[in-house]
Design a protein around this motif. Structure first.
Motif, PDB file in Angstrom:
ATOM      1  N   UNK A  48     -13.028  -0.395  23.954  1.00 42.24           N
ATOM      2  CA  UNK A  48     -12.356  -1.026  24.769  1.00 42.24           C
ATOM      3  C   UNK A  48     -10.930  -0.141  25.349  1.00 42.24           C
ATOM      4  N   UNK A  49     -11.114   0.725  24.946  1.00 45.52           N
ATOM      5  CA  UNK A  49     -10.097   1.883  24.752  1.00 45.52           C
ATOM      6  C   UNK A  49     -10.655   2.319  26.837  1.00 45.52           C
ATOM      7  N   UNK A  53      -9.442   1.599  30.442  1.00 43.00           N
ATOM      8  CA  UNK A  53      -9.062   2.981  31.321  1.00 43.00           C
ATOM      9  C   UNK A  53      -9.343   2.884  31.860  1.00 43.00           C
ATOM     10  N   UNK A  54     -10.410   2.411  32.521  1.00 40.47           N
ATOM     11  CA  UNK A  54     -11.836   1.985  33.966  1.00 40.47           C
ATOM     12  C   UNK A  54     -10.685   0.873  34.170  1.00 40.47           C
ATOM     13  N   UNK A  55     -10.946  -0.193  33.520  1.00 37.23           N
ATOM     14  CA  UNK A  55      -9.902  -1.348  34.836  1.00 37.23           C
ATOM     15  C   UNK A  55      -9.150  -0.881  35.003  1.00 37.23           C
ATOM     16  N   UNK A  56      -8.003  -0.287  34.074  1.00 41.68           N
ATOM     17  CA  UNK A  56      -7.023   0.528  34.892  1.00 41.68           C
ATOM     18  C   UNK A  56      -7.225   1.411  36.003  1.00 41.68           C
ATOM     19  N   UNK A  57      -7.950   2.540  35.967  1.00 43.58           N
ATOM     20  CA  UNK A  57      -8.203   2.863  37.433  1.00 43.58           C
ATOM     21  C   UNK A  57      -8.752   2.274  37.892  1.00 43.58           C
ATOM     22  N   UNK A  58      -9.501   1.159  37.994  1.00 42.89           N
ATOM     23  CA  UNK A  58      -9.686   0.162  39.007  1.00 42.89           C
ATOM     24  C   UNK A  58      -8.620  -0.399  40.061  1.00 42.89           C
ATOM     25  N   UNK A  59      -7.443  -0.684  39.233  1.00 45.45           N
ATOM     26  CA  UNK A  59      -6.250  -1.068  40.149  1.00 45.45           C
ATOM     27  C   UNK A  59      -5.738  -0.762  40.047  1.00 45.45           C
ATOM     28  N   UNK A  79      -1.864  14.513  32.548  1.00 44.45           N
ATOM     29  CA  UNK A  79      -2.575  13.347  31.595  1.00 44.45           C
ATOM     30  C   UNK A  79      -3.258  11.894  32.355  1.00 44.45           C
ATOM     31  N   UNK A  80      -3.755  13.322  33.290  1.00 39.23           N
ATOM     32  CA  UNK A  80      -5.073  13.260  33.741  1.00 39.23           C
ATOM     33  C   UNK A  80      -6.314  12.660  32.804  1.00 39.23           C
ATOM     34  N   UNK A  81      -6.450  14.551  32.595  1.00 42.30           N
ATOM     35  CA  UNK A  81      -7.410  15.110  31.785  1.00 42.30           C
ATOM     36  C   UNK A  81      -7.081  14.532  30.033  1.00 42.30           C
ATOM     37  N   UNK A  86      -9.302  10.930  25.793  1.00 44.58           N
ATOM     38  CA  UNK A  86      -8.939  10.300  24.222  1.00 44.58           C
ATOM     39  C   UNK A  86      -9.298   9.076  24.830  1.00 44.58           C
ATOM     40  N   UNK A  87      -9.784   8.524  26.355  1.00 43.93           N
ATOM     41  CA  UNK A  87     -10.053   6.768  26.071  1.00 43.93           C
ATOM     42  C   UNK A  87     -11.413   6.784  26.696  1.00 43.93           C
TER      43      UNK A  87
END
Length: 136
Positions: A48-49, A53-59, A79-81, A86-87
């Motif tokens: 789920x993390x 994270x991928x959903x936030x990237x898509x948004x 923070x990107x890396x 971590x996620x």
């Protein structure tokens, strides 16, 4: 993830609806349902993390000025890396590390097989000479 969540929900419902009787079939069904529940819970906990994270990237890609901060998606930002590590990476590694532990804990056949394989390996080192397969 949706299939795993569906399996997770079905196993919870089947565990809650089924009455606990003393016969062998019901005990086995309950044990299998709990095992499926645990594997699915670990899978969801670990994935789920990454999904969020991928959903936030898509948004952020679709709406660059949305609620997500640009520092999180800037490739020059640490923070990107760290976010990717971590996620996305660590939870998947954790899932891969926890699965064998769940197998050992929940499946007596797997435990017995591993014990016999380890015994066989220890005995075979003493009895069988080291053979180089490249010489064959």
């Amino acid at each position: 993830s949706f299939l795993a969540f569906f399996s997770f929900t079905i196993s919870i419902i089947s565990l809650l609806r089924r009455r606990a009787s003393g016969n062998k079939i019901d005990k086995k069904f309950r044990r299998v349902s709990i095992t499926i529940f645990l594997f699915t819970a670990v899978f969801l906990f670990c994935n789920i993390p990454s999904f969020l994270y991928q959903l936030a990237q898509l948004v952020h890609i679709i709406w660059p000025n949305s609620f997500t901060h640009n520092i999180m998606w800037d490739r020059h930002s640490i923070l990107y890396y760290v976010g990717r590590l971590w996620l996305q990476m660590y939870p998947m590694f954790l899932n891969s590390a926890l699965n064998p532990c769940l197998y050992l804990w929940r499946m007596p056949q797997f435990r017995a097989w591993l014990r016999s394989a380890l015994r066989c390996t220890k005995q075979s080192k003493a009895k069988i000479p080291n053979i180089n397969l490249l010489d064959c």
